[in-house]
Motif scaffolding. Structure first.
Motif, PDB file in Angstrom:
ATOM      1  N   PRO A 147       0.813  -1.213   0.000  1.00 20.30           N
ATOM      2  CA  PRO A 147       0.000   0.000   0.000  1.00 20.30           C
ATOM      3  C   PRO A 147       0.849   1.268   0.000  1.00 20.30           C
ATOM      4  CG  PRO A 147      -0.745  -1.530   1.697  1.00 20.30           C
ATOM      5  CD  PRO A 147       0.576  -2.025   1.216  1.00 20.30           C
ATOM      6  N   GLN A 148       0.241   2.356  -0.474  1.00 18.66           N
ATOM      7  CA  GLN A 148       0.881   3.664  -0.475  1.00 18.66           C
ATOM      8  C   GLN A 148       0.011   4.663   0.274  1.00 18.66           C
ATOM      9  OE1 GLN A 148       1.700   4.901  -4.484  1.00 18.66           O
ATOM     10  NE2 GLN A 148       3.385   3.440  -4.750  1.00 18.66           N
ATOM     11  N   ILE A 149       0.704   5.613   0.927  1.00 15.60           N
ATOM     12  CA  ILE A 149       0.013   6.693   1.631  1.00 15.60           C
ATOM     13  C   ILE A 149       0.147   7.959   0.803  1.00 15.60           C
ATOM     14  CG2 ILE A 149      -0.228   7.957   3.790  1.00 15.60           C
ATOM     15  CD1 ILE A 149      -0.587   4.976   4.124  1.00 15.60           C
ATOM     16  N   LEU A 150      -0.969   8.542   0.406  1.00 19.58           N
ATOM     17  CA  LEU A 150      -0.963   9.797  -0.330  1.00 19.58           C
ATOM     18  C   LEU A 150      -0.773  10.970   0.629  1.00 19.58           C
ATOM     19  CD1 LEU A 150      -3.907   8.885  -2.669  1.00 19.58           C
ATOM     20  CD2 LEU A 150      -1.606   9.452  -3.472  1.00 19.58           C
ATOM     21  N   PRO A 151      -0.358  12.129   0.122  1.00 16.03           N
ATOM     22  CA  PRO A 151      -0.135  13.279   1.018  1.00 16.03           C
ATOM     23  C   PRO A 151      -1.346  13.696   1.833  1.00 16.03           C
ATOM     24  CG  PRO A 151       0.912  13.664  -1.109  1.00 16.03           C
ATOM     25  CD  PRO A 151       0.094  12.407  -1.254  1.00 16.03           C
ATOM     26  N   ASP A 152      -2.560  13.399   1.338  1.00 18.10           N
ATOM     27  CA  ASP A 152      -3.769  13.772   2.084  1.00 18.10           C
ATOM     28  C   ASP A 152      -4.255  12.641   2.998  1.00 18.10           C
ATOM     29  OD1 ASP A 152      -4.678  11.994   0.218  1.00 18.10           O
ATOM     30  OD2 ASP A 152      -6.197  13.300  -0.657  1.00 18.10           O
ATOM     31  N   SER A 153      -3.388  11.640   3.225  1.00 19.38           N
ATOM     32  CA  SER A 153      -3.654  10.504   4.121  1.00 19.38           C
ATOM     33  C   SER A 153      -4.630   9.485   3.557  1.00 19.38           C
ATOM     34  CB  SER A 153      -4.127  10.975   5.510  1.00 19.38           C
ATOM     35  OG  SER A 153      -3.111  11.709   6.146  1.00 19.38           O
ATOM     36  N   ARG A 154      -5.022   9.607   2.297  1.00 15.73           N
ATOM     37  CA  ARG A 154      -5.707   8.500   1.651  1.00 15.73           C
ATOM     38  C   ARG A 154      -4.673   7.407   1.378  1.00 15.73           C
ATOM     39  NH1 ARG A 154      -7.706  10.122  -3.626  1.00 15.73           N
ATOM     40  NH2 ARG A 154      -5.954  11.584  -3.535  1.00 15.73           N
ATOM     41  N   ALA A 155      -5.125   6.198   1.189  1.00 16.38           N
ATOM     42  CA  ALA A 155      -4.203   5.090   0.929  1.00 16.38           C
ATOM     43  C   ALA A 155      -4.634   4.333  -0.314  1.00 16.38           C
ATOM     44  CB  ALA A 155      -4.151   4.147   2.128  1.00 16.38           C
ATOM     45  N   ILE A 156      -3.645   3.875  -1.074  1.00 22.24           N
ATOM     46  CA  ILE A 156      -3.893   3.073  -2.272  1.00 22.24           C
ATOM     47  C   ILE A 156      -3.479   1.635  -1.976  1.00 22.24           C
ATOM     48  CG2 ILE A 156      -3.406   2.783  -4.728  1.00 22.24           C
ATOM     49  CD1 ILE A 156      -2.407   5.703  -4.746  1.00 22.24           C
ATOM     50  N   PHE A 157      -4.381   0.696  -2.199  1.00 22.99           N
ATOM     51  CA  PHE A 157      -4.105  -0.729  -1.987  1.00 22.99           C
ATOM     52  C   PHE A 157      -4.191  -1.455  -3.326  1.00 22.99           C
ATOM     53  CE2 PHE A 157      -5.441   0.844   2.059  1.00 22.99           C
ATOM     54  CZ  PHE A 157      -4.762   0.088   3.009  1.00 22.99           C
ATOM     55  N   ARG A 158      -3.293  -2.416  -3.518  1.00 23.34           N
ATOM     56  CA  ARG A 158      -3.313  -3.247  -4.724  1.00 23.34           C
ATOM     57  C   ARG A 158      -3.062  -4.704  -4.356  1.00 23.34           C
ATOM     58  NH1 ARG A 158       0.276  -0.104  -9.406  1.00 23.34           N
ATOM     59  NH2 ARG A 158      -1.172   1.639  -9.737  1.00 23.34           N
ATOM     60  N   ILE A 159      -3.653  -5.598  -5.135  1.00 19.42           N
ATOM     61  CA  ILE A 159      -3.392  -7.024  -4.978  1.00 19.42           C
ATOM     62  C   ILE A 159      -3.551  -7.681  -6.351  1.00 19.42           C
ATOM     63  CG2 ILE A 159      -5.809  -7.458  -4.344  1.00 19.42           C
ATOM     64  CD1 ILE A 159      -2.778  -9.463  -3.067  1.00 19.42           C
ATOM     65  N   ILE A 160      -2.671  -8.604  -6.669  1.00 21.56           N
ATOM     66  CA  ILE A 160      -2.776  -9.354  -7.919  1.00 21.56           C
ATOM     67  C   ILE A 160      -3.585 -10.623  -7.650  1.00 21.56           C
ATOM     68  CG2 ILE A 160      -1.513 -10.530  -9.753  1.00 21.56           C
ATOM     69  CD1 ILE A 160       0.849  -8.697  -9.158  1.00 21.56           C
ATOM     70  N   ALA A 161      -4.742 -10.714  -8.259  1.00 19.29           N
ATOM     71  CA  ALA A 161      -5.622 -11.884  -8.085  1.00 19.29           C
ATOM     72  C   ALA A 161      -6.417 -12.077  -9.365  1.00 19.29           C
ATOM     73  CB  ALA A 161      -6.546 -11.683  -6.882  1.00 19.29           C
ATOM     74  N   GLU A 169      -7.421  -2.775  -7.363  1.00 24.22           N
ATOM     75  CA  GLU A 169      -6.944  -1.552  -6.706  1.00 24.22           C
ATOM     76  C   GLU A 169      -8.103  -0.782  -6.104  1.00 24.22           C
ATOM     77  OE1 GLU A 169      -5.066   2.678  -8.158  1.00 24.22           O
ATOM     78  OE2 GLU A 169      -3.985   0.872  -8.807  1.00 24.22           O
ATOM     79  N   VAL A 170      -7.803  -0.072  -5.018  1.00 23.97           N
ATOM     80  CA  VAL A 170      -8.774   0.849  -4.431  1.00 23.97           C
ATOM     81  C   VAL A 170      -8.014   1.952  -3.705  1.00 23.97           C
ATOM     82  CG1 VAL A 170      -9.007  -0.321  -2.188  1.00 23.97           C
ATOM     83  CG2 VAL A 170     -10.921   1.024  -3.085  1.00 23.97           C
ATOM     84  N   THR A 171      -8.593   3.144  -3.732  1.00 22.96           N
ATOM     85  CA  THR A 171      -8.071   4.267  -2.957  1.00 22.96           C
ATOM     86  C   THR A 171      -9.094   4.611  -1.885  1.00 22.96           C
ATOM     87  OG1 THR A 171      -6.868   5.143  -4.871  1.00 22.96           O
ATOM     88  CG2 THR A 171      -7.267   6.656  -3.035  1.00 22.96           C
ATOM     89  N   THR A 172      -8.654   4.667  -0.650  1.00 24.58           N
ATOM     90  CA  THR A 172      -9.555   4.904   0.478  1.00 24.58           C
ATOM     91  C   THR A 172      -9.833   6.390   0.654  1.00 24.58           C
ATOM     92  OG1 THR A 172      -7.824   5.206   2.147  1.00 24.58           O
ATOM     93  CG2 THR A 172      -8.486   2.943   1.629  1.00 24.58           C
ATOM     94  N   GLU A 173     -10.717   6.688   1.554  1.00 24.28           N
ATOM     95  CA  GLU A 173     -10.862   8.054   2.043  1.00 24.28           C
ATOM     96  C   GLU A 173      -9.689   8.328   2.989  1.00 24.28           C
ATOM     97  OE1 GLU A 173     -13.974   6.901   5.633  1.00 24.28           O
ATOM     98  OE2 GLU A 173     -14.727   7.420   3.634  1.00 24.28           O
ATOM     99  N   PRO A 174      -9.456   9.584   3.408  1.00 24.33           N
ATOM    100  CA  PRO A 174      -8.342   9.866   4.319  1.00 24.33           C
ATOM    101  C   PRO A 174      -8.438   9.032   5.598  1.00 24.33           C
ATOM    102  CG  PRO A 174      -9.165  11.902   3.388  1.00 24.33           C
ATOM    103  CD  PRO A 174     -10.130  10.822   2.963  1.00 24.33           C
ATOM    104  N   LEU A 175      -7.312   8.442   5.989  1.00 19.62           N
ATOM    105  CA  LEU A 175      -7.248   7.589   7.171  1.00 19.62           C
ATOM    106  C   LEU A 175      -6.732   8.383   8.364  1.00 19.62           C
ATOM    107  CD1 LEU A 175      -5.667   4.377   5.584  1.00 19.62           C
ATOM    108  CD2 LEU A 175      -8.100   4.918   5.899  1.00 19.62           C
ATOM    109  N   GLY A 176      -7.153   7.974   9.549  1.00 17.05           N
ATOM    110  CA  GLY A 176      -6.659   8.606  10.767  1.00 17.05           C
ATOM    111  C   GLY A 176      -5.195   8.276  11.003  1.00 17.05           C
ATOM    112  N   GLU A 177      -4.598   8.998  11.905  1.00 17.60           N
ATOM    113  CA  GLU A 177      -3.176   8.857  12.195  1.00 17.60           C
ATOM    114  C   GLU A 177      -2.810   7.479  12.734  1.00 17.60           C
ATOM    115  OE1 GLU A 177      -2.661  10.458  16.689  1.00 17.60           O
ATOM    116  OE2 GLU A 177      -3.412  11.953  15.276  1.00 17.60           O
ATOM    117  N   GLY A 178      -1.568   7.072  12.460  1.00 20.31           N
ATOM    118  CA  GLY A 178      -0.993   5.909  13.112  1.00 20.31           C
ATOM    119  C   GLY A 178      -1.358   4.578  12.499  1.00 20.31           C
ATOM    120  N   PHE A 179      -1.467   3.553  13.354  1.00 22.51           N
ATOM    121  CA  PHE A 179      -1.564   2.160  12.929  1.00 22.51           C
ATOM    122  C   PHE A 179      -3.011   1.699  12.764  1.00 22.51           C
ATOM    123  CE2 PHE A 179      -1.899  -2.365  13.829  1.00 22.51           C
ATOM    124  CZ  PHE A 179      -0.929  -2.902  12.995  1.00 22.51           C
TER     125      PHE A 179
END
Length: 640
Positions: A304-318, A343-353
């Motif tokens: 996964p990647q974290i975008l500057p606005d705290s959204r995240a991009i997830f990918r999986i090969i299936a 692939e999917v891009t989330t809404e902005p995620l909260g801080e941390g884990f």
């Protein structure tokens, strides 16, 4: 009156064009292709006298379509890389084509663009060993040549606006480093600064921006871009991280690509279209095409990647899957693309884990691109979302303690078990010194690994101790799971025995642990908070410090246990208040699932006159809250 008019026009521009700016995240197809049916700007070679170098130097200059000596223009100084010269942009990037097209489409303000030779030495050709020390040094010398020779020449010979608000600097690679160094180092000269794939000549962030407030006040736009597969990405990344920590507005723009003109031409397009006009800083974090690989990824995994606005991009090969979802507490449907990549891009995620799973055709699995963590009663993936306040658990250049995995035989359960132990810096050398102990407990669905891994206990304590905010201490992270239901009284009693009869005696026998209640603290989150209440409140002769994080007796489920506790406390108010130096309770705000239980419990404490302190840290029932709980609670311990 002029200021008021400008302000009104700025608002009109921002609200009228902000959406279009936000949506255009890369140059359109054909942006760098010559169009014969549009007006063209003009390219010239100029010569200027350089007192800095001691000879006549050359630069390329672009004047826009319909250029007139009767009009004044802002200026962009556009710098080349270490292997180029004043012709590099012209030869490989054709900025005149890009800018002509942008003018024709109404996307850019009329400006003059100066492309100098950034190698300020008498023989400034890009020949021989371009990495020779004298040639590298000449790139730094160019700062003086630019400020004292070239800019004055341009402002004397051409009809340009001479204030800082109408002067920009940008460059690629070595020129990107120059642009950041010179632009941010001379905020009285430049209000618009861009670095494309900036090279290692970029100064350390704290040197680059020693006064973040001045940068906030003076910069109109700071643009930092790079290709995601560029080996120099780290230099842009470290600058971005520093700017985030210091709240300096900027665009951090990551796109697919390497260290080449495909990336730099797009960078020029994205930067120049924002120049010399009102900009909306509120959308700065929305531009980037890609994010930064999460720190929780396995080695070399880009997602996964974290975008500057705290959204995240997830990918999986299936490729054979029919339905793939991301379960991040909230479920997201993933979209199948080429080569079976979902692939999917989330809404902005909260801080941390945050824990997460992938659901492939109804089966929840861990993401093979992520490290796994024991949580939710099983191994799950996790993603770490950075934020500007996460420095308290950052890996820093301070003395570090150790986390040890310790096996012991339980006299209560008659089996081998294990706990994690944090020993502070110097534990193995300060052999005559004993240390107080914090026993800290995990939540339901987790085990002894929770505080050691998800909780970042070692880094939090290392940093607190280095800053002299907390005493050196041992931290014991045991397994709170018992072979019976954890929330009924038998389970709670069993853990109390395990703690008193097995764990504490083992620690005090085998490690240099100070004894006595004044040298012991007990704390826990969620389920561990209930265990702390049960084992701690009835044993204040063993623990002088109690910490309850996101917890409280569960209404309707633990009424009988809670009533017994309250009866004990009511009969022992003076003892509890007298023995406890800290009875510290914290919640993750109203969104914390334990909030109402805790509120009811504290009202009971108030009725009985039990002394405690309470604080709220928004974030719900999550590890970001509990990390901050430890960060706040630890400095209160063992201070007397």
């Amino acid at each position: 009156m002029k200021k008021i008019l400008y302000f009104i026009l700025s608002l009109i521009f921002i609200f009228g064009n902000g959406i279009a700016q936000e949506l255009e995240k890369q140059a359109p197809q054909g942006f760098d292709v010559v169009r014969n049916d549009i007006p063209k700007g003009k390219i010239d070679t100029i010569s200027y006298s350089s007192k800095t170098v001691g000879n006549t130097r050359r630069a390329i200059i672009y004047t826009p379509p319909s250029y007139s000596k009767n009009k004044k223009y802002p200026v962009l100084y556009l710098l080349h890389g270490i292997g180029g010269d004043e012709k590099e942009w012209l030869t490989h990037g054709q900025p005149q084509v890009i800018l002509d097209n942008m003018y024709a489409d109404g996307r850019i303000e009329p400006m003059i663009v100066v492309m100098p030779n950034g190698r300020a030495m008498k023989d400034d050709r890009a020949t021989g060993n371009i990495m020779a020390p004298d040639k590298v040094e000449a790139f730094a010398t160019f700062e003086k040549d630019l400020l004292t020779d070239l800019i004055p020449f341009i402002e004397k010979k051409y009809p340009v606006l001479k204030d800082r608000e109408n002067r920009a600097i940008a460059g690629l690679s070595m020129g990107g480093g120059q642009s950041l160094n010179f632009g941010l180092g001379n905020l009285d000269k430049f209000a618009w600064v861009g670095g494309f794939s900036s090279a290692p000549n970029t100064k350390e962030p704290a040197v680059l921006v020693p006064d973040p407030q001045a940068a906030k006040d003076k910069l109109k736009l700071l643009f930092i871009s790079c290709g995601d597969a560029d080996n120099l990405l780290r230099f842009s990344e470290r600058t971005h991280e520093y700017l985030v920590r210091n709240e300096v507005p900027h665009i951090y723009y990551i796109e697919p690509g390497v260290h080449d003109f495909k990336v730099w031409k797009n960078g020029l397009y994205m930067f120049s279209k924002l120049l010399f006009k009102p900009v909306d800083q509120s959308v700065f974090n929305n531009y980037s095409l890609l994010g930064t690989p999460a720190s929780t990824n396995v080695r070399n995994a880009k997602f996964p990647q974290i975008l500057p606005d705290s959204r995240a991009i997830f990918r999986i090969i299936a490729p054979e899957a029919k339905l793939v979802q991301l379960d991040l507490g909230k479920k997201y449907d993933m979209v199948k693309g080429d080569e079976g990549i979902w692939e999917v891009t989330t809404e902005p995620l909260g801080e941390g884990f945050h824990y997460y799973s992938l659901i492939i055709d109804g089966v929840a699995v861990a993401d093979p691109a992520s490290e796994t963590f024991y949580g939710m009663g099983r191994k799950a993936s996790g993603i770490e979302v950075p934020f500007k306040g996460d420095g308290y658990y950052a890996l820093k250049d301070v003395p570090h303690g150790e986390v040890r995995k310790v096996r012991y035989f339980s006299n209560v359960l008659r089996q081998w078990r294990q706990f994690y132990l944090y020993t502070p810096p110097g534990y193995d050398t300060q052999t005559n010194e004993k240390f107080p102990v914090l026993y800290i407990l995990h939540g339901g669905g987790e085990d002894e690994r929770g505080w050691a891994s998800q909780g970042k206990t070692d880094l939090i304590l290392d940093n607190l101790i280095a800053e002299k905010k907390a005493k050196q201490m041992l931290v014991v992270m045991p397994d709170g799971n018992m072979p019976m239901a954890a929330f009924n009284e038998n389970g709670l009693k069993m853990f109390e025995r395990e703690l008193k009869e097995s764990i504490i005696p083992f620690v005090e026998k085998n490690y240099r642990a100070s004894t006595g209640a004044q040298n012991r603290a007990l704390a826990g989150l969620s389920m561990g908070g209930i265990q702390t209440l049960y084992a701690g409140v009835q044993n204040t002769d063993m623990f002088a410090y109690l910490g309850v994080f996101s917890s409280g007796w569960i209404q309707a489920r633990q009424t009988e246990i809670a009533d017994g506790q309250y009866a004990f406390m009511k009969s022992n108010v003076d003892k509890i208040n007298g023995n406890l130096k800290q009875f510290w309770i914290s919640m993750g705000g109203k969104e914390d699932i334990a909030y109402e239980n805790c509120k009811v419990m504290m009202s009971k404490f108030d009725e009985m006159g039990i002394k405690y302190s309470y604080r709220d840290y928004p974030g719900g029932h999550t590890w970001p809250v509990w990390r901050n709980d430890l960060y706040t609670f630890a400095p209160l311990l063992f201070q007397e």
